[in-house]
Write a protein that holds these residues in place. Structure first.
Motif, PDB file in Angstrom:
ATOM      1  N   LEU A 203     -75.336  -8.090 -89.710  1.00 54.05           N
ATOM      2  CA  LEU A 203     -73.907  -7.784 -89.605  1.00 54.05           C
ATOM      3  C   LEU A 203     -73.107  -8.968 -89.081  1.00 54.05           C
ATOM      4  N   ASP A 204     -73.832 -10.030 -88.660  1.00 46.19           N
ATOM      5  CA  ASP A 204     -73.192 -11.203 -88.065  1.00 46.19           C
ATOM      6  C   ASP A 204     -72.400 -10.823 -86.811  1.00 46.19           C
ATOM      7  N   GLU A 205     -73.045 -10.024 -85.977  1.00 45.65           N
ATOM      8  CA  GLU A 205     -72.427  -9.574 -84.734  1.00 45.65           C
ATOM      9  C   GLU A 205     -73.441  -9.690 -83.608  1.00 45.65           C
ATOM     10  N   PRO A 206     -72.975  -9.879 -82.382  1.00 47.23           N
ATOM     11  CA  PRO A 206     -73.905  -9.845 -81.256  1.00 47.23           C
ATOM     12  C   PRO A 206     -74.410  -8.423 -81.041  1.00 47.23           C
ATOM     13  N   VAL A 207     -75.600  -8.294 -80.520  1.00 46.56           N
ATOM     14  CA  VAL A 207     -76.136  -6.967 -80.214  1.00 46.56           C
ATOM     15  C   VAL A 207     -75.283  -6.337 -79.113  1.00 46.56           C
ATOM     16  N   PRO A 208     -74.751  -5.161 -79.356  1.00 46.99           N
ATOM     17  CA  PRO A 208     -73.893  -4.533 -78.334  1.00 46.99           C
ATOM     18  C   PRO A 208     -74.721  -4.032 -77.158  1.00 46.99           C
ATOM     19  N   GLY A 214     -69.060   2.215 -67.867  1.00 46.35           N
ATOM     20  CA  GLY A 214     -68.087   1.185 -68.195  1.00 46.35           C
ATOM     21  C   GLY A 214     -68.051   0.950 -69.692  1.00 46.35           C
ATOM     22  N   LYS A 215     -67.012   0.239 -70.146  1.00 44.49           N
ATOM     23  CA  LYS A 215     -66.900  -0.012 -71.589  1.00 44.49           C
ATOM     24  C   LYS A 215     -67.634  -1.277 -72.014  1.00 44.49           C
ATOM     25  N   GLY A 216     -68.049  -2.076 -71.057  1.00 44.85           N
ATOM     26  CA  GLY A 216     -68.748  -3.318 -71.375  1.00 44.85           C
ATOM     27  C   GLY A 216     -69.107  -4.043 -70.093  1.00 44.85           C
ATOM     28  N   TYR A 217     -69.330  -5.351 -70.230  1.00 40.41           N
ATOM     29  CA  TYR A 217     -69.734  -6.151 -69.075  1.00 40.41           C
ATOM     30  C   TYR A 217     -68.747  -7.283 -68.838  1.00 40.41           C
ATOM     31  N   ASP A 218     -68.503  -7.569 -67.568  1.00 42.58           N
ATOM     32  CA  ASP A 218     -67.859  -8.813 -67.158  1.00 42.58           C
ATOM     33  C   ASP A 218     -68.975  -9.742 -66.696  1.00 42.58           C
ATOM     34  N   VAL A 219     -69.199 -10.838 -67.457  1.00 45.88           N
ATOM     35  CA  VAL A 219     -70.323 -11.737 -67.173  1.00 45.88           C
ATOM     36  C   VAL A 219     -69.855 -12.859 -66.251  1.00 45.88           C
ATOM     37  N   PHE A 220     -70.540 -13.009 -65.126  1.00 41.13           N
ATOM     38  CA  PHE A 220     -70.218 -14.029 -64.139  1.00 41.13           C
ATOM     39  C   PHE A 220     -71.332 -15.081 -64.114  1.00 41.13           C
TER      40      PHE A 220
END
Length: 362
Positions: A203-208, A214-220
């Motif tokens: 699909l040319d997408e990152p693995v979700p 939460g709706k996703g991640y904030d990566v630090f």
């Protein structure tokens, strides 16, 4: 002849019931009774007159005391209903917070933690039907014949038959891609498993990645691990506060629909709300029947006085207020998932109360 003289000539002609009515009306008007009512009474009326006085006393003293008790119970029931409503509203507002955090905020995570989650997700082998569902959810080729109106003004929805048709097509498409080597897959019995990473590469997408809350991640960056830990603790405190709050009716309906808990929570308030509902369901009909039984007995007493209400205004006011509170309570309880039905008392209960309050049978 003066007015008093004329009255003095009329009083001896009064019946025992008429004398009792004059006394009752004086009592209800908070006035002293006319002494001539008793002074001019023939001896042969004493027994009947005293019976009427007994009924008046029984209605306002004995029944009046019970009316006061029932009014106290009806007031307590309304307090319990208000308490239940406040707990339910608390749960609804807390659920709003839970939904906001789940749908509109990201969970903090370090780069190394995120990278490990991505690697774990990429190697996962998923059933072909699950990945086919993902493709159907993205499908935009629905025709008017595939759509049906939503219920109660909701958005139109895809018909089950159309959904299953496209689902079958997507399963065949993914199976062919595995056979061609485009996707990595393997058989498990008669089923097919597909590598999650190869599917999203196609699909040319990152693995979700989906966090628990939460709706996703904030990566630090990893050098901000301390800040990430602090943010995680803050979210944990919020989660613990929500878990210690009453359950929302919306959440309970959702959990019932999906067959599992949406979130872990303590049962303290759930147990309290269940106990309140049980008490309201049991005590409200009982108290209503007692009030109606009292009213029935008092209606019988009123017939003895030619329809005149035997209750003094303060007692009547308390009884009417108890009746009104209880009559209005079921509509409120319906909104609190504590439905009750108000039924009339049976004759046996009315007879018991008649004998208890008036000291006589029907």
């Amino acid at each position: 002849m003066s007015g008093n003289q004329r009255l003095d000539r009329l009083y001896p002609a009064l019946t025992a019931k008429e004398r009792a009515l004059l006394v009752l009306r004086a009592w209800k008007a908070n006035q002293e009774e006319d002494v001539a009512v008793r002074r001019t009474m023939p001896p042969d009326q004493s027994l009947e007159f005293n019976r009427y006085i007994h009924l008046m006393n029984a209605a306002n003293l004995d029944a009046g005391k019970y009316v006061a008790v029932l009014k106290g119970i009806s007031g307590e029931l309304n307090v319990k209903a208000a308490w239940l409503a406040s707990l339910q509203m608390w749960g609804i507002r807390v659920w709003d917070v839970w939904v906001y955090i789940a749908l509109y905020t990201n969970e903090p995570i370090t780069e190394s933690e995120h990278r490990r989650l991505v690697e774990d997700a990429r190697v996962e082998m998923l059933p072909v039907a699950e990945l086919a569902e993902t493709l159907v959810e993205r499908y935009d080729g629905w025709t008017d014949a595939d759509i049906e109106p939503g219920r109660d003004g909701d958005e139109p929805v895809v018909k089950d038959k159309a959904w299953n048709r496209i689902l079958a097509e997507k399963k065949k498409e993914l199976t062919r891609l595995v056979e061609k080597g485009v996707l990595v897959g393997k058989r498990r019995g008669r089923g097919l498993l597909i590598n999650n990473g190869s599917f999203y590469d196609w699909l040319d997408e990152p693995v979700p990645l989906w966090p628990e809350w939460g709706k996703g991640y904030d990566v630090f960056p990893d050098d901000q691990a301390g800040e990430v830990e602090s943010l995680k603790k803050a979210r944990l405190r919020a989660q613990e506060a929500i878990a210690a709050s009453p359950a929302s009716p919306i959440m309970e309906s959702l959990e019932e629909a999906v067959g599992t808990g949406v979130m872990e929570r303590k049962d303290r308030w759930d147990e309290a709300m269940a106990a309140l509902r049980e008490r309201l369901r049991e005590d409200t009909p009982w108290c209503w029947q007692e009030v109606r039984a009292v009213e029935t007995v008092l209606e019988e007493v009123a017939k003895e006085f030619n329809g005149e209400d035997p209750l003094l205004p303060p007692v009547r006011s308390v009884l009417d207020l108890a009746h009104k509170e209880l009559a209005e309570l079921p509509q409120f309880l319906d909104m609190l998932d504590a439905e009750v039905e108000l039924t009339e008392p049976d004759e046996e209960r009315v007879a018991q109360l008649r004998e208890r309050l008036l000291g006589r049978e029907a």
